[in-house]
Design an enzyme around this catalytic site. Sequence first.
Site, short mmCIF file in Angstrom:
data_model
loop_
_atom_site.label_atom_id
_atom_site.label_comp_id
_atom_site.label_asym_id
_atom_site.label_seq_id
_atom_site.Cartn_x
_atom_site.Cartn_y
_atom_site.Cartn_z
N LYS A 1 4.81 9.45 2.49
CA LYS A 1 3.40 9.62 2.78
C LYS A 1 3.03 8.40 3.62
CE LYS A 1 -0.55 8.81 1.54
NZ LYS A 1 -1.45 7.95 2.32
N GLY B 1 0.11 -0.75 -2.54
CA GLY B 1 -1.27 -0.64 -2.09
C GLY B 1 -2.23 -1.23 -3.09
N SER B 2 -3.42 -0.68 -3.14
CA SER B 2 -4.48 -1.26 -3.95
C SER B 2 -4.28 -0.97 -5.43
CB SER B 2 -5.83 -0.71 -3.52
OG SER B 2 -5.98 0.61 -4.00
N ARG B 3 -4.88 -1.80 -6.26
CA ARG B 3 -4.76 -1.60 -7.69
C ARG B 3 -5.44 -0.31 -8.13
NH1 ARG B 3 -6.46 -6.01 -12.23
NH2 ARG B 3 -5.42 -7.39 -10.76
N GLY C 1 -3.26 2.57 -7.14
CA GLY C 1 -2.01 2.47 -7.88
C GLY C 1 -2.16 2.89 -9.33
N GLU D 1 3.50 -1.54 -6.54
CA GLU D 1 3.18 -2.92 -6.23
C GLU D 1 1.70 -2.89 -5.90
OE1 GLU D 1 5.26 -4.79 -2.87
OE2 GLU D 1 3.38 -5.90 -2.85
N CYS E 1 0.85 -9.01 0.56
CA CYS E 1 0.80 -8.91 -0.91
C CYS E 1 0.96 -10.28 -1.54
CB CYS E 1 1.91 -8.02 -1.46
SG CYS E 1 2.69 -6.97 -0.26
N GLU F 1 -9.08 -9.68 -6.49
CA GLU F 1 -8.35 -9.97 -5.25
C GLU F 1 -9.27 -9.79 -4.06
OE1 GLU F 1 -3.95 -8.86 -3.39
OE2 GLU F 1 -5.10 -7.27 -4.35
#
Lengths: 524, 524
Positions: free
Chosen positions: B179, B236-238, B241, B258, B295, B387
């Site tokens: 993707k 990617g973003s929390r 994720g 991650e 990251c 973050e």
Amino acid sequence: MMAVEQVLIAGVWRKAAAKSTFKTVNPATGASLEAEFPVSDWQDCEDALNAAVAVAKELRAVSAEKLAAFLDLYASKLEDHTTVLVETANVETGLPITPRLKDVELLRTTTQLRQGATAAREGSWTHAVIDTKANIRSHFAPIGPVVVFGPNNFPFAFNGISGGDLTAAIATGNPVIAKAHPLHPATSKLLAECAVSALADTGLPPETIQMLYHIDNEDGLRLVSDPRIGASSFTGSRTAGLRLKAAADSAGKPIYLEMSSLNPVVLLPGAVVERGEKLAVELADSCLAASGQFCTSPNLILAIIGEGTEQLSKDLVGILEERTPGLLFAAGSVDALDESVHALMDEGAKALTGAERVIGDGYRYKNTLLRTTAEQFLANPERLQREAFGNSTMLVTADDVAQLQRVLEALEGNLTGSIYSSTTGEDDAIYAKIACGLRFKVGRLLNDKMPTGVALSPAMNHGGPYPSTGHPGFTSVGIPAALRRFGVLQCYDNVRADRLPAVLQDNASNPSMWRQVDGSWVRG
Amino acid sequence: MMAVEQVLIAGVWRKAAAKSTFKTVNPATGASLEAEFPVSDWQDCEDALNAAVAVAKELRAVSAEKLAAFLDLYASKLEDHTTVLVETANVETGLPITPRLKDVELLRTTTQLRQGATAAREGSWTHAVIDTKANIRSHFAPIGPVVVFGPNNFPFAFNGISGGDLTAAIATGNPVIAKAHPLHPATSKLLAECAVSALADTGLPPETIQMLYHIDNEDGLRLVSDPRIGASSFTGSRTAGLRLKAAADSAGKPIYLEMSSLNPVVLLPGAVVERGEKLAVELADSCLAASGQFCTSPNLILAIIGEGTEQLSKDLVGILEERTPGLLFAAGSVDALDESVHALMDEGAKALTGAERVIGDGYRYKNTLLRTTAEQFLANPERLQREAFGNSTMLVTADDVAQLQRVLEALEGNLTGSIYSSTTGEDDAIYAKIACGLRFKVGRLLNDKMPTGVALSPAMNHGGPYPSTGHPGFTSVGIPAALRRFGVLQCYDNVRADRLPAVLQDNASNPSMWRQVDGSWVRG
């Protein structure tokens, strides 16, 4: 009236914070046993968690040799207490003293502990990787406090206080909070006493191992998702396992689960013709071992329709009817088995024998063989894969190899899968067609062997695809592989030499340890 | 009007099943780019999944050499297309062509692919364990189709179609459904064209790699929990994720994530006094690299209050103000950064510089330094660990070592943690006190080095405790370790010799492969 038994928290036996208690029952007689055990409140978990966090830090400074010495000594102490351990476990579980408890399971337990000791001393489980040029080094380090939920079916070898998960957690330097199984608390207490004594004699912190007898389900969910733990492990039912998994997952806490497995046994036509009579005995032995209360008991027998299969089916019925049904662990075990057997029958499986309770003393169920067709199975694969935990199995007959293949494709993840084939090669073409389909549904693929023996080999995989476990990359049996579950990958980038863990320094502190240095495995 | 771009499904470029489309914007100018890309409907995912299942089976029969040849050739084809790749990526991402895209990231990508080829050929990643006495053998085998969600910040090296996760999945014999990230679809298309051509030239099935440009969030959740996949990975973003994790977890599907990391950098007093000026430059370089869109960008600088720290703070402000703010990837990046910076300020952090958008062409935000006290941080550690992805960092000053320790204890899991200390030993006592606290909060511990370089070393760990990733035992960078994520443990118990995988037979088919035979690592 006897006092309620004490729990092992923060290094001492103490009165539990508990609103309720429980007693166990001798499955051979149905008589209630005298001792009374607490169902701990959350406060006990809270105290255990805090003690575990503190001792986890202490353990980081403890040598692998000391951990190993504890595991060895714990094994010896179990041996010293053999008689009382096996007698107590026999009364609580109904498992026979010999050979099962004394000669098989206790030996398995002490062997595991000693293998854990060897692995801790040897150190290779940490998988040290050293890149000298970049000065980057990594290895697996202890993950933090491990909560172990033991199952009902192995009072020693999978007990949270003495089994493989405890062994793996301690060998990797983690403290353990054991949640003993409520069907054998007196056994667990004796084991814990040996553990406490071995901790003291080895000079390990007494908080290293803690034990609760029982907790509410809700507290179990809190425990596996608590930020203070490193990981948890669970062996038991799928229902309980999935609830714990959901809780742990949502908190980002690793949980290692062993939940359920049908352990399909595929009998190819050549084998059936060649040695059908012998196979019927092997099947009966495996299905009835421990009254079918193993994670690896064969719940599903797959064969292709034909004269040989009919004869084998009859032979198996004969043996099952001839053998005395063994004890099940509890009244609830009989209920659950009966419910599963009838649920399978509701989906079209026919009972060739058994399928009812045994009237009389003790918790027993008639040795049961169900049978259905592959067509029926394929029409409703999910419901016909319901696990019937106990002395029951189901024969599924396929019309041909292609249909057998479709059955294998429809299987859920299992711990094991066995294929029996002719010794003369006449099944080889079928084997080649079906093995790959089964391979990716199981953690361990067997040839001409029943799945119920789970050897303590470094090559063992007692794991498998979901939902037999929660992750197909880990095993709970087999040392050192089982230790990896309780390790966390830690990398050192440009860290000054004297600040590195001893095992990552240029000169190995441990001559027995294998390390991967600049691409080669070297020792010493 | 240009036609909508085609997706790569089942081995061919074809019209997407899509109800909507999207275009990208040049972040340097804000101008919309011409090409139009589809947001695939579930039907595209469905078709990709079916093709992936079929090809996964085919790939099991493909030699490691062939997989390796593909990875090598793919790397060469990327090199052949360097100019168009870096130009396209530059237009889509705003990342400079040199040195970043051309000299650093494309090289990183081809190096990874070639390392993956070497690992596939060498074969040791499968961790073959052979117990000859018990005739039990195990190794890691391909897990099944892997879905890779690439991030916005590495158009080549972490792209689902060309990055480390694709490399690891292919090297382990799994097909990939990539993707692509919707911020660089034209780049992804070019990469995919190279992949397709390399597959054809190597003779691998064309369905081995598939690519969708964009899908709805709901379809992403379905994809990672689909029974047909083996595993998925996400960078990617929390927020995204955690949603994917919940979906995959509930279906029992491994997902490797991650998600986010503050990458704390601890400056000990001796180092600050000794080389504060140099440290300010190092910090600025690291924080501003790729406009802080790594990251591993340091979002948190920890120091003990004092003259040296005050001076360093001033120096850092000076450098940040002097340097031209770099481009961010999209208007949304600027919005998100501004929102995070102000959320931190709402919690009491003060802006020493920056904290506002740059007016003018391109998506830019002023280089930002926030500052707060350890006391404030400890009063609200969760919110102050938000973050701020981009060219912003935050200095937290502690009154003393004890308070610094408490800050470290309050940290969430991070990918990295750095400690700078004096070269003359005067920080050693403090280091000894604080290092262990930081160690268990991070996947990679650094000394005197910024975290933004993630070397392609076998000892690298680009992973860490939750919520920086989803499991602390895996890494997404570092070969062969990263391959392990896409392997499933498979054991062979008493399986006849000629039915074993070649790598588990007594005589190794591959002389370069390390295997653990009866406890020893042997090769050849």
